[in-house]
Design a protein around this motif. Structure first.
Motif, PDB file in Angstrom:
ATOM      1  N   HIS A 190      12.193  -1.359  -6.110  1.00  0.00           N
ATOM      2  CA  HIS A 190      11.441  -1.089  -4.897  1.00  0.00           C
ATOM      3  C   HIS A 190      10.236  -2.028  -4.761  1.00  0.00           C
ATOM      4  O   HIS A 190      10.014  -2.619  -3.717  1.00  0.00           O
ATOM      5  CB  HIS A 190      10.976   0.369  -4.875  1.00  0.00           C
ATOM      6  CG  HIS A 190      10.073   0.668  -3.721  1.00  0.00           C
ATOM      7  ND1 HIS A 190      10.538   0.699  -2.435  1.00  0.00           N
ATOM      8  CD2 HIS A 190       8.738   0.861  -3.649  1.00  0.00           C
ATOM      9  CE1 HIS A 190       9.523   0.938  -1.626  1.00  0.00           C
ATOM     10  NE2 HIS A 190       8.419   1.029  -2.332  1.00  0.00           N
ATOM     11  N   ASP A 203       9.688  -4.691  -1.620  1.00  0.00           N
ATOM     12  CA  ASP A 203       8.361  -4.995  -1.078  1.00  0.00           C
ATOM     13  C   ASP A 203       7.944  -6.440  -1.316  1.00  0.00           C
ATOM     14  O   ASP A 203       6.982  -6.917  -0.716  1.00  0.00           O
ATOM     15  CB  ASP A 203       7.303  -4.066  -1.705  1.00  0.00           C
ATOM     16  CG  ASP A 203       7.452  -2.632  -1.208  1.00  0.00           C
ATOM     17  OD1 ASP A 203       8.195  -2.430  -0.239  1.00  0.00           O
ATOM     18  OD2 ASP A 203       6.819  -1.724  -1.797  1.00  0.00           O
ATOM     19  N   ILE A 242       6.565  -7.838  -3.970  1.00  0.00           N
ATOM     20  CA  ILE A 242       5.329  -8.071  -4.728  1.00  0.00           C
ATOM     21  C   ILE A 242       5.657  -8.992  -5.905  1.00  0.00           C
ATOM     22  O   ILE A 242       6.641  -8.792  -6.610  1.00  0.00           O
ATOM     23  CB  ILE A 242       4.737  -6.733  -5.216  1.00  0.00           C
ATOM     24  CG1 ILE A 242       4.379  -5.861  -4.011  1.00  0.00           C
ATOM     25  CG2 ILE A 242       3.515  -6.971  -6.095  1.00  0.00           C
ATOM     26  CD1 ILE A 242       3.943  -4.463  -4.367  1.00  0.00           C
ATOM     27  N   TYR A 269       1.340  -9.917  -9.834  1.00  0.00           N
ATOM     28  CA  TYR A 269       0.365  -9.004  -9.256  1.00  0.00           C
ATOM     29  C   TYR A 269      -0.014  -7.941 -10.296  1.00  0.00           C
ATOM     30  O   TYR A 269      -1.168  -7.550 -10.417  1.00  0.00           O
ATOM     31  CB  TYR A 269       0.928  -8.323  -7.998  1.00  0.00           C
ATOM     32  CG  TYR A 269      -0.094  -7.480  -7.275  1.00  0.00           C
ATOM     33  CD1 TYR A 269      -0.875  -8.012  -6.270  1.00  0.00           C
ATOM     34  CD2 TYR A 269      -0.301  -6.142  -7.633  1.00  0.00           C
ATOM     35  CE1 TYR A 269      -1.828  -7.255  -5.622  1.00  0.00           C
ATOM     36  CE2 TYR A 269      -1.253  -5.377  -6.992  1.00  0.00           C
ATOM     37  CZ  TYR A 269      -2.014  -5.927  -5.982  1.00  0.00           C
ATOM     38  OH  TYR A 269      -2.975  -5.171  -5.362  1.00  0.00           O
ATOM     39  N   CYS A 270       0.975  -7.469 -11.042  1.00  0.00           N
ATOM     40  CA  CYS A 270       0.720  -6.454 -12.074  1.00  0.00           C
ATOM     41  C   CYS A 270       0.666  -7.074 -13.468  1.00  0.00           C
ATOM     42  O   CYS A 270      -0.196  -6.725 -14.271  1.00  0.00           O
ATOM     43  CB  CYS A 270       1.795  -5.385 -12.043  1.00  0.00           C
ATOM     44  SG  CYS A 270       1.911  -4.540 -10.463  1.00  0.00           S
ATOM     45  N   VAL A 294      -4.725  -0.576 -11.014  1.00  0.00           N
ATOM     46  CA  VAL A 294      -3.901  -1.504 -10.230  1.00  0.00           C
ATOM     47  C   VAL A 294      -2.866  -0.728  -9.403  1.00  0.00           C
ATOM     48  O   VAL A 294      -2.603  -1.059  -8.252  1.00  0.00           O
ATOM     49  CB  VAL A 294      -3.234  -2.546 -11.151  1.00  0.00           C
ATOM     50  CG1 VAL A 294      -2.241  -3.401 -10.376  1.00  0.00           C
ATOM     51  CG2 VAL A 294      -4.281  -3.440 -11.789  1.00  0.00           C
ATOM     52  N   ASN A 306      -4.571   0.558  -6.372  1.00  0.00           N
ATOM     53  CA  ASN A 306      -4.900  -0.405  -5.314  1.00  0.00           C
ATOM     54  C   ASN A 306      -4.169  -0.036  -4.033  1.00  0.00           C
ATOM     55  O   ASN A 306      -4.737  -0.035  -2.951  1.00  0.00           O
ATOM     56  CB  ASN A 306      -4.460  -1.823  -5.715  1.00  0.00           C
ATOM     57  CG  ASN A 306      -5.439  -2.495  -6.651  1.00  0.00           C
ATOM     58  OD1 ASN A 306      -6.478  -1.939  -6.981  1.00  0.00           O
ATOM     59  ND2 ASN A 306      -5.107  -3.703  -7.082  1.00  0.00           N
ATOM     60  N   CYS A 307      -2.884   0.265  -4.167  1.00  0.00           N
ATOM     61  CA  CYS A 307      -2.093   0.639  -2.992  1.00  0.00           C
ATOM     62  C   CYS A 307      -1.948   2.153  -2.885  1.00  0.00           C
ATOM     63  O   CYS A 307      -2.020   2.711  -1.801  1.00  0.00           O
ATOM     64  CB  CYS A 307      -0.698   0.026  -3.070  1.00  0.00           C
ATOM     65  SG  CYS A 307      -0.702  -1.767  -3.141  1.00  0.00           S
ATOM     66  N   LYS A 327      -3.693   4.659  -3.531  1.00  0.00           N
ATOM     67  CA  LYS A 327      -4.735   5.560  -3.050  1.00  0.00           C
ATOM     68  C   LYS A 327      -4.487   5.877  -1.581  1.00  0.00           C
ATOM     69  O   LYS A 327      -4.996   6.865  -1.065  1.00  0.00           O
ATOM     70  CB  LYS A 327      -6.117   4.949  -3.271  1.00  0.00           C
ATOM     71  CG  LYS A 327      -6.385   3.721  -2.460  1.00  0.00           C
ATOM     72  CD  LYS A 327      -7.748   3.146  -2.781  1.00  0.00           C
ATOM     73  CE  LYS A 327      -7.936   1.848  -2.006  1.00  0.00           C
ATOM     74  NZ  LYS A 327      -9.144   1.158  -2.415  1.00  0.00           N
ATOM     75  N   GLN A 328      -3.698   5.021  -0.900  1.00  0.00           N
ATOM     76  CA  GLN A 328      -3.378   5.312   0.501  1.00  0.00           C
ATOM     77  C   GLN A 328      -1.887   5.526   0.746  1.00  0.00           C
ATOM     78  O   GLN A 328      -1.528   6.248   1.646  1.00  0.00           O
ATOM     79  CB  GLN A 328      -3.872   4.167   1.397  1.00  0.00           C
ATOM     80  CG  GLN A 328      -5.377   4.153   1.546  1.00  0.00           C
ATOM     81  CD  GLN A 328      -5.831   3.272   2.685  1.00  0.00           C
ATOM     82  OE1 GLN A 328      -5.070   2.847   3.533  1.00  0.00           O
ATOM     83  NE2 GLN A 328      -7.128   2.990   2.699  1.00  0.00           N
ATOM     84  N   ILE A 329      -1.056   4.855  -0.035  1.00  0.00           N
ATOM     85  CA  ILE A 329       0.380   4.977   0.186  1.00  0.00           C
ATOM     86  C   ILE A 329       0.960   5.972  -0.803  1.00  0.00           C
ATOM     87  O   ILE A 329       0.729   5.842  -2.016  1.00  0.00           O
ATOM     88  CB  ILE A 329       1.058   3.604   0.038  1.00  0.00           C
ATOM     89  CG1 ILE A 329       0.542   2.668   1.131  1.00  0.00           C
ATOM     90  CG2 ILE A 329       2.564   3.726   0.097  1.00  0.00           C
ATOM     91  CD1 ILE A 329       1.033   1.269   1.016  1.00  0.00           C
TER      92      ILE A 329
END
Lengths: 222, 200
Positions: free
Chosen positions: A57, A62, A64, A68-69, A86, A89-90, A92-94
């Protein structure tokens, strides 16, 4: 004095001599097969993790980048496991309320790291450094396979010494241009003769050591 | 022999109470070469603060994402510059082609996920539901000093988290160099919000 063994037992004697050699070879063959099997190496075995994280995924769908990680893959021995922040980062909203991410949120709020299960576990007497491989032209997928197609990650290579040596003896077959290192679709099998020649020149431009050095014991067992 | 009782990266430890084999340095420890005396390089802030820096921030810029940016779309350059009195206006080292290429690569790894490949704020994570960041091509950000971008990457801004742990200092400046290149590449076009309809 009468004969103890009948004439026909000669055949039995011959069979057992042949049989002893045959059984010995067969036993060695079975042992070699078992040691190379995924039962012994752990190859192809999907490892369940404390969080149902899907590389498919995140990288496949996506897009990425690996780095990035796994931020230290180009600079350190360990590619690096991202800290929980890390993830957040995303996330917290998704998917911020998803029950799948409960362990991640718990880790973030308590500061206690997630305990992932190691998939690629080299023996402790082997020295391995990600950065040297990545910087000299060995791409992620050469060893790790198509991680972007793995919902659950498994070990795509045997990680046995003969597997390491396969590349250390002939790196030109496996190295790729520097801009393709993180390209998951690049495949060594698809290389044309020209590209293998190109691999030879890559070995030169990247200053890859000769096979004599790469296969020296102390290169990996230090 | 296969599993030796030694500390390797990310291995847990039964010896320490917190279960971590990697120990934290004592608070206040500075590793050799990490003193970071060069304030402009490591913080993007001016070494000598101008007198206006002491003045409180005007309502021109509030440190909250996109909503606050809208009124500034037509702000004059002097107003915008005044909003960032502490931030350096020049890169702390020359931006060469090599650094720009590095910046492009790093931008595409760490930034494009939200900001999009051209900095319009249309990255994949935004399409998945993350709050849309402002476009780099709006006037406020075209005129913002480079130090402002450095501050945002290092410390976060609005919904954006700090990227200090993922992107080293020199790479942050390289990324900012690339952002400037992106801004120049789009400078002839109308602001994104107005052209999105008549692109074709």
């Amino acid at each position: 004095m009468p004969q103890i063994f009948h004439h026909s037992t000669n055949a039995l004697a011959k069979t057992t001599i042949f049989g002893a050699i045959f059984i010995l070879v067969a036993a060695l063959w079975v042992a070699a097969e078992i040691s190379r099997s995924s039962w012994n190496t752990g190859q192809w075995v999907e490892i369940q993790q404390p969080v149902q994280f899907s590389h498919k995924h995140h990288t496949g769908d996506d897009g990425i980048d690996c780095r990035y990680c796994h931020t230290s893959v180009e600079t350190a021995a360990s590619a690096g496991i991202p800290s929980t922040s890390v993830c957040m980062n995303c996330h917290k909203q998704i998917w911020a309320d998803s029950p799948y991410l409960q362990p991640v949120r718990a880790s973030f709020s308590t500061g206690k790291p997630l305990e992932w299960t190691r998939v690629h576990d080299l023996p402790d007497y082997v020295y391995f450094n990600h950065s040297i491989h990545v910087n000299k032209g060995v791409g992620c997928s050469t060893c790790h396979g198509r991680v972007d197609q793995m919902p659950v990650v498994y070990q795509a290579s045997s990680l046995q010494m003969e597997w390491c040596l396969g590349c250390h003896r002939a790196p030109e077959k496996f190295v790729r241009p520097q801009d393709k290192i993180f390209d998951m679709e690049w495949r060594q099998e698809n290389k044309t003769t020209a590209e293998i020649k190109d691999g030879k020149s890559l070995v030169n431009t990247n200053h890859i050591q000769p096979a004599k050095v790469l296969t020296s014991c102390s290169t990996c067992h230090r | 022999m296969q599993d030796q009782p030694k500390a390797k990266p990310f291995r847990s430890s039964s010896f320490f109470k917190d279960g971590l084999s990697s120990r934290q340095p004592v608070e206040g420890t500075i590793a050799r070469g990490w003193l970071r005396e060069d304030k402009e390089l490591y913080t993007g802030k001016k070494t000598t603060t101008s007198p206006s820096a002491a003045a409180p921030l005007t309502s021109a810029i509030a440190p909250t994402g996109p909503t606050a940016t809208t009124p500034n779309a037509n702000a004059s350059p002097s107003q915008v510059a005044a909003a960032y009195p502490d931030d350096v206006e020049k890169f702390p080292f020359p931006i060469t082609e090599e650094i720009l290429n590095r910046g492009q690569e790093r931008f595409q790894i760490y930034c494009s996920v939200c900001h999009g490949m051209t900095g319009q704020g249309d990255g994949m994570i935004v399409r998945r539901g993350f709050r849309k960041p402002p476009s780099y091509h709006e006037q406020r950000l075209r005129e913002a000093p480079v130090g402002h971008f450095f501050d945002v990457v290092s410390n976060g801004w609005g919904a954006m988290p700090s990227y200090a742990s993922q992107v080293p200092v020199r790479d942050r400046w390289a990324i900012i160099g690339y952002i400037r290149a992106l801004q120049l590449s789009q400078a002839g076009a109308q602001p994104a919000t107005q052209t999105s309809g008549d692109r074709k």
